[in-house]
Design an enzyme around this catalytic site. Structure first.
Site, PDB file in Angstrom:
ATOM      1  N   GLY A 144     -12.722   5.395 -15.559  1.00 63.03           N
ATOM      2  CA  GLY A 144     -13.714   4.805 -16.186  1.00 63.03           C
ATOM      3  C   GLY A 144     -14.583   3.831 -15.356  1.00 63.03           C
ATOM      4  O   GLY A 144     -15.303   2.912 -15.979  1.00 63.03           O
ATOM      5  N   GLN A 158      -7.365   2.628 -18.327  1.00 62.91           N
ATOM      6  CA  GLN A 158      -8.635   2.292 -18.976  1.00 62.91           C
ATOM      7  C   GLN A 158      -9.082   0.892 -19.319  1.00 62.91           C
ATOM      8  O   GLN A 158      -7.802   0.122 -19.262  1.00 62.91           O
ATOM      9  CB  GLN A 158      -8.983   3.452 -20.146  1.00 62.91           C
ATOM     10  N   SER A 165      -8.238  15.944 -16.180  1.00 71.60           N
ATOM     11  CA  SER A 165      -7.678  16.562 -17.466  1.00 71.60           C
ATOM     12  C   SER A 165      -8.819  17.171 -18.427  1.00 71.60           C
ATOM     13  O   SER A 165      -8.569  17.917 -19.280  1.00 71.60           O
ATOM     14  CB  SER A 165      -7.296  15.288 -18.231  1.00 71.60           C
ATOM     15  N   GLY A 166     -10.092  16.878 -17.860  1.00 67.02           N
ATOM     16  CA  GLY A 166     -11.167  17.249 -18.603  1.00 67.02           C
ATOM     17  C   GLY A 166     -11.690  16.279 -19.555  1.00 67.02           C
ATOM     18  O   GLY A 166     -12.851  16.072 -20.097  1.00 67.02           O
ATOM     19  N   GLY A 167     -10.920  15.077 -19.756  1.00 68.06           N
ATOM     20  CA  GLY A 167     -11.439  14.099 -20.677  1.00 68.06           C
ATOM     21  C   GLY A 167     -12.730  13.572 -20.140  1.00 68.06           C
ATOM     22  O   GLY A 167     -13.806  13.316 -20.988  1.00 68.06           O
ATOM     23  N   PHE A 168     -13.156  13.114 -18.745  1.00 72.16           N
ATOM     24  CA  PHE A 168     -14.534  12.739 -18.516  1.00 72.16           C
ATOM     25  C   PHE A 168     -15.511  13.473 -18.909  1.00 72.16           C
ATOM     26  O   PHE A 168     -16.690  13.104 -19.257  1.00 72.16           O
ATOM     27  CB  PHE A 168     -14.335  12.066 -16.837  1.00 72.16           C
ATOM     28  N   ASP A 189      -7.325  11.444 -21.346  1.00 75.72           N
ATOM     29  CA  ASP A 189      -7.699   9.925 -21.988  1.00 75.72           C
ATOM     30  C   ASP A 189      -9.061   9.884 -22.398  1.00 75.72           C
ATOM     31  O   ASP A 189      -9.857  11.041 -22.397  1.00 75.72           O
ATOM     32  CB  ASP A 189      -7.605   9.103 -20.661  1.00 75.72           C
ATOM     33  N   HIS A 219     -20.526  19.548   6.973  1.00 74.62           N
ATOM     34  CA  HIS A 219     -20.550  18.041   7.632  1.00 74.62           C
ATOM     35  C   HIS A 219     -20.040  17.199   6.763  1.00 74.62           C
ATOM     36  O   HIS A 219     -19.213  16.167   7.197  1.00 74.62           O
ATOM     37  CB  HIS A 219     -22.032  17.967   8.127  1.00 74.62           C
ATOM     38  N   CYS A 263     -17.378  18.352  13.659  1.00 77.42           N
ATOM     39  CA  CYS A 263     -17.230  19.438  12.245  1.00 77.42           C
ATOM     40  C   CYS A 263     -17.882  20.881  12.925  1.00 77.42           C
ATOM     41  O   CYS A 263     -18.723  20.875  13.968  1.00 77.42           O
ATOM     42  CB  CYS A 263     -17.810  18.890  11.110  1.00 77.42           C
TER      43      CYS A 263
END
Length: 376
Positions: free
Chosen positions: A221, A194, A90-93, A143, A340, A311
């Site tokens: 959080g 939260q 959301s961009g909240g953090f 949030d 890797h 890989c």
């Protein structure tokens, strides 16, 4: 949307269907913050690395190139070439961790861009609009992230605000996906739990937001500096209150040990920048532990990063060659290292799913939880 296939104590094996395919869970989501994996990987590389979900970030894409530009391309799937499931944070953090100056009000958050300092406002409605423009399959609610540990009284107020914001997110989300010009009419919405490190706040908040009957739920959080034992305790506290028939997402986690412990406690989805970030500095995961490819002892080592790994990097390059590339500052070194580590994580989570399918998860857990984190 989510089908629980089987359960081993609290650990879950499931399938999660989105507009762009069915995700086998547990799953690790590969972080493409600005619509690209740092280290020179494309969406097409992810197909070879067993990736199921690509995670992009609302905050970063809103600032650059701009979500309206992504919408003009037809959304993130067409913009990046990735045809699988996409989740947008959301961009909240990022607002709370990157913005130097921010002002939190009931309407949302005003902050200075970390790129050019310009003043920006994001609230629940803005976050939903940006994510609708991006056309992700899963949108995360906006949030408030608080520091750990936060004062109890502030954490409680923050939980209440996050709930009010979530209700506004849901209303705006439903409006946006109903529009004729919606990029992804089947976009889902996940709510975020939260409550800092306080058990009662975490449990009460999860109980409250579960009543909204969202498409999925996340624990936010955590993994922000608190001891890992505290994180594990919080997951165990929250889990009984999370709906059984919805996917569960532990945000920003983590190490191979964290993933094993999270699955053990009932988590379905994980994400973390750590495997790609560490790879760019030469810290590589193997089934025998973690190596630092920059160490001199690998200078003449002609073996692959991990003899057990299939890989593209391990099939084609030696430890000595990758060490040389890293020391020379060649982008190829970082690219091979990131390839890797992401393959290792996606392969790890695939082995966890297989163990759950075969009723051998407990054995797999005890066989690997210590050896995967040791440094060799």
């Amino acid at each position: 949307m989510f089908k629980l296939l089987k359960q081993c104590n609290t650990a879950r094996r499931g399938e999660f269907t989105t507009a762009h395919g069915t995700v086998q869970t547990p799953a690790f989501m590969n972080v493409a913050t600005a619509a690209a994996i740092k280290g020179g990987l494309s969406a097409y590389d992810l197909k070879d690395l067993k990736c199921q979900v690509m995670l992009c970030n609302t905050y970063h894409l809103h600032l650059r190139p701009g979500d309206e530009i992504v919408k003009a391309f037809g959304g993130l799937h067409k913009f990046t070439g990735w045809d699988g499931t996409i989740l947008t944070d959301s961009g909240g953090f990022q607002v709370f961790s990157l913005a130097k100056l921010r002002d939190i009000k009931e309407e949302g958050v005003s902050f200075n861009s970390h790129i050019d300092g310009r003043r920006i406002f994001i609230g629940p409605e803005e976050s939903m609009t940006i994510q609708a423009n991006l056309g992700s399959d899963i949108a995360m609610a906006f949030d408030e992230c608080v520091e750990n540990p936060a004062p109890y009284d502030y954490a409680k107020l923050s939980c209440d605000r996050t709930t009010r914001w979530l209700i506004r997110c849901l209303e705006k989300h439903n409006e946006l996906i109903a529009r004729p010009d919606a990029v992804n009419k089947k976009q889902m919405l996940f709510g975020i739990n939260q409550g800092s490190v306080f058990d009662d706040l975490r449990a009460k908040h999860m109980e409250e937001i579960a009543k909204l009957d969202l498409d999925g739920y996340a624990i936010g959080g955590l993994a922000v500096g608190e001891p890992k034992e505290v994180m594990y305790r919080i997951i165990s506290v929250v889990e009984p209150f999370m709906p059984k028939d919805k996917p569960r997402y532990l945000m920003g986690v983590g190490t191979p040990e964290n993933i094993l412990e999270g699955v053990k406690r009932g988590v379905d989805l994980f994400d973390c920048v750590m495997p790609s970030r560490n790879a760019r500095h030469g810290h590589l995961f193997t089934w025998d532990g973690i190596i630092n490819i920059n160490n001199a002892k690998y200078e003449l080592d002609d073996s692959p990063i991990d003899p057990e790994c299939q890989c593209p990097a391990c099939r084609t390059a030696s430890r000595g060659y990758i060490r040389h590339l890293m020391k020379a500052g060649e982008m190829l070194g970082m690219r091979l290292a990131v390839i890797h580590n992401l393959y290792f994580y996606n392969n790890l989570i695939e082995k966890i799913r297989n163990a759950l399918d075969n009723d051998t998860f407990e054995d797999f857990y005890f066989s690997n939880k210590d050896r995967l984190v040791k440094r060799i």
